[in-house]
Design an enzyme around this catalytic site. Sequence first.
Site, short mmCIF file in Angstrom:
data_model
loop_
_atom_site.label_atom_id
_atom_site.label_comp_id
_atom_site.label_asym_id
_atom_site.label_seq_id
_atom_site.Cartn_x
_atom_site.Cartn_y
_atom_site.Cartn_z
N LYS A 1 32.23 -23.28 -38.29
CA LYS A 1 31.66 -24.12 -37.22
C LYS A 1 30.77 -25.18 -37.84
O LYS A 1 30.17 -24.95 -38.92
CB LYS A 1 30.81 -23.26 -36.27
CG LYS A 1 30.63 -23.86 -34.92
CD LYS A 1 31.89 -23.66 -34.12
CE LYS A 1 31.77 -23.90 -32.66
NZ LYS A 1 32.85 -23.21 -31.95
N HIS B 1 36.58 -16.34 -45.52
CA HIS B 1 37.69 -16.93 -46.27
C HIS B 1 38.84 -15.93 -46.44
O HIS B 1 39.66 -16.11 -47.33
CB HIS B 1 37.20 -17.40 -47.64
CG HIS B 1 36.20 -18.51 -47.55
ND1 HIS B 1 34.98 -18.46 -48.16
CD2 HIS B 1 36.24 -19.70 -46.90
CE1 HIS B 1 34.30 -19.58 -47.91
NE2 HIS B 1 35.04 -20.35 -47.14
N HIS B 2 38.86 -14.89 -45.61
CA HIS B 2 39.98 -13.94 -45.78
C HIS B 2 41.31 -14.63 -45.50
O HIS B 2 42.35 -14.19 -45.97
CB HIS B 2 39.80 -12.71 -44.88
CG HIS B 2 40.03 -12.98 -43.42
ND1 HIS B 2 39.14 -13.71 -42.66
CD2 HIS B 2 41.06 -12.67 -42.59
CE1 HIS B 2 39.62 -13.82 -41.42
NE2 HIS B 2 40.78 -13.20 -41.37
N LYS C 1 38.38 -22.58 -39.75
CA LYS C 1 38.61 -23.39 -38.54
C LYS C 1 37.49 -23.23 -37.55
O LYS C 1 37.00 -22.12 -37.35
CB LYS C 1 39.93 -22.88 -37.91
CG LYS C 1 40.44 -23.71 -36.79
CD LYS C 1 41.32 -24.84 -37.26
CE LYS C 1 41.61 -25.84 -36.17
NZ LYS C 1 40.48 -26.73 -35.85
N SER D 1 44.91 -25.69 -31.21
CA SER D 1 44.56 -26.37 -32.46
C SER D 1 45.51 -25.94 -33.57
O SER D 1 45.94 -26.75 -34.41
CB SER D 1 43.13 -26.01 -32.89
OG SER D 1 42.20 -26.84 -32.25
N1 GLU Z 1 35.34 -25.38 -30.52
C1 GLU Z 1 36.40 -24.57 -30.02
C2 GLU Z 1 36.01 -23.10 -30.04
O1 GLU Z 1 34.84 -22.76 -30.03
C3 GLU Z 1 37.73 -24.87 -30.70
C4 GLU Z 1 37.81 -24.61 -32.16
C5 GLU Z 1 39.09 -25.12 -32.79
O2 GLU Z 1 39.97 -25.55 -32.11
O3 GLU Z 1 39.14 -25.05 -34.03
O4 GLU Z 1 36.82 -22.23 -29.99
#
Ligand code: GLU
Length: 475
Positions: free
Chosen positions: A107, A65-66, A71, A366
């Site tokens: 993730k 969380h820095h 994402k 993204s």
């Molecule tokens: N799943 C992709 C990765 O491992 C994309 C992650 C994303 O776009 O947030 O980098």
Amino acid sequence: MSQQTVVKFYDSVINFFDKAAQHTGLPDGLLSQIKVCNAVYRMLYPVKIGNEVKVIEAYRVQHSHHRTPTKGGIRYSNHVNQEEVMALATLMTFKCAIVDVPFGGAKGGVKINPWDYDAESLERITRRYTTELINRNFIGPSVDVPAPDYGTGEREMAWIYDTYRTFKGMDIDAAGVVTGKPVNQHGIHGRTEATGRGVFYGLREACDIPEDMKKLGLSTGLKGKRMIVQGLGNVGSFTSKISQDEGGAIVVGVGEMEGAIYNPNGFDIHEVLKFRKETGSILGFPGATSIPKEQRESILEYDCDILVPAALEDVITFKNAANIKAKIIGEAANGPITSKGEEILLDAGKLIIPDVFLNAGGVTVSYFEWLKNLSHMRFGRMEKRFDQQRLTNLVTMVERQVGREVSDEEKNMIARGADEIDLVRSGLEETMINAYHQIRGVMVEKPLVTDMRTAAFVSAINKISSDYLAMGIFP
Ligand code: GLU
């Protein structure tokens, strides 16, 4: 994949981190904080499939969380377990830092084989997963933003967005809750190809450095390099298509679930993809040697210049690393080489271009998509026509000065205003080239850092530590 193999994945990531941490000179406490997974949420929830109730096992891990939001993609696979999701979330933190994407890593994983379910069941599984995350405040445009990963794509992202919007209709930024959405559902042009395109930019940059290629005994440039790609999913197919079409690489081998094919003279990857679509398999592709399913992993060991594992983790281990013939291994997948496998490859003088850099194109675009969602406008909308007019005026002026007219085709090429896709590709190219040289810079500055993965981690750890040192740690 056995449980033991999967645990090894997380151990490998930790080994990579620890190896790099020694070169940072940072205090142990801070390094531990940068290393650990901050939050792990394990869910077991019921979904009605036909007349039965199935209990679904799923995870979301927020590694750091820095920076927020966190994402990272969501994986649908039978092999999902807590350690795997933790390893992948950890990689996301360093990946984001390397390409200067201002997010922490995360993730998600749902333990299902998506190919066993119809679309209706998958929609239910996805919507319920999203609801579980909403209820724990584990998702949101400023909290945690999922994306596609293995076994998911824009369809699932649209369901996630719609579920979030249903619950949080008052959030004007709701579209920023997830990336990798279909373009007509607030997605961005170029997201689908982004990871593969980023892999291409990274490989091209590596091959364009004469002294590095000389050390490997290779000529400079991607053009003419023989490439084997393992995995023809989204990442593998775009990597091979773009490397062939724009980089002049020669694809000599590909591996998939059903087997592998090899032709030392190369084949047209578009034809291979077409053949697979028509016949359901790459096996039997004209002019190539077919390698049956049971021996499909042996494609990694065939002769080539660049090997691109683009499927899953742990495919190059201490068992097969010594047999790899490629001089460059480009990690398009996450974690394809274990730490033991890497030691063997590095001792053999191979260049490993690590996942945390090479496949960061996905999260980079993204980030662009998230920015687009927060700005509520597509890139290029304001300036395209203005730029076009300005450049047309310039061309007209030059024509007048030199007394010669350029053709309409030339005029269009020079004066064309940028569309969203042009800007996305340009931003991605810039990001990958910059990151490559930042990582290489670490190796030049610190002679004890002799491999790219360690250098990439050193660069990322330093960036993350400077965040902690500047903002302090909340008591
Ligand atoms: N799943 C992709 C990765 O491992 C994309 C992650 C994303 O776009 O947030 O980098």
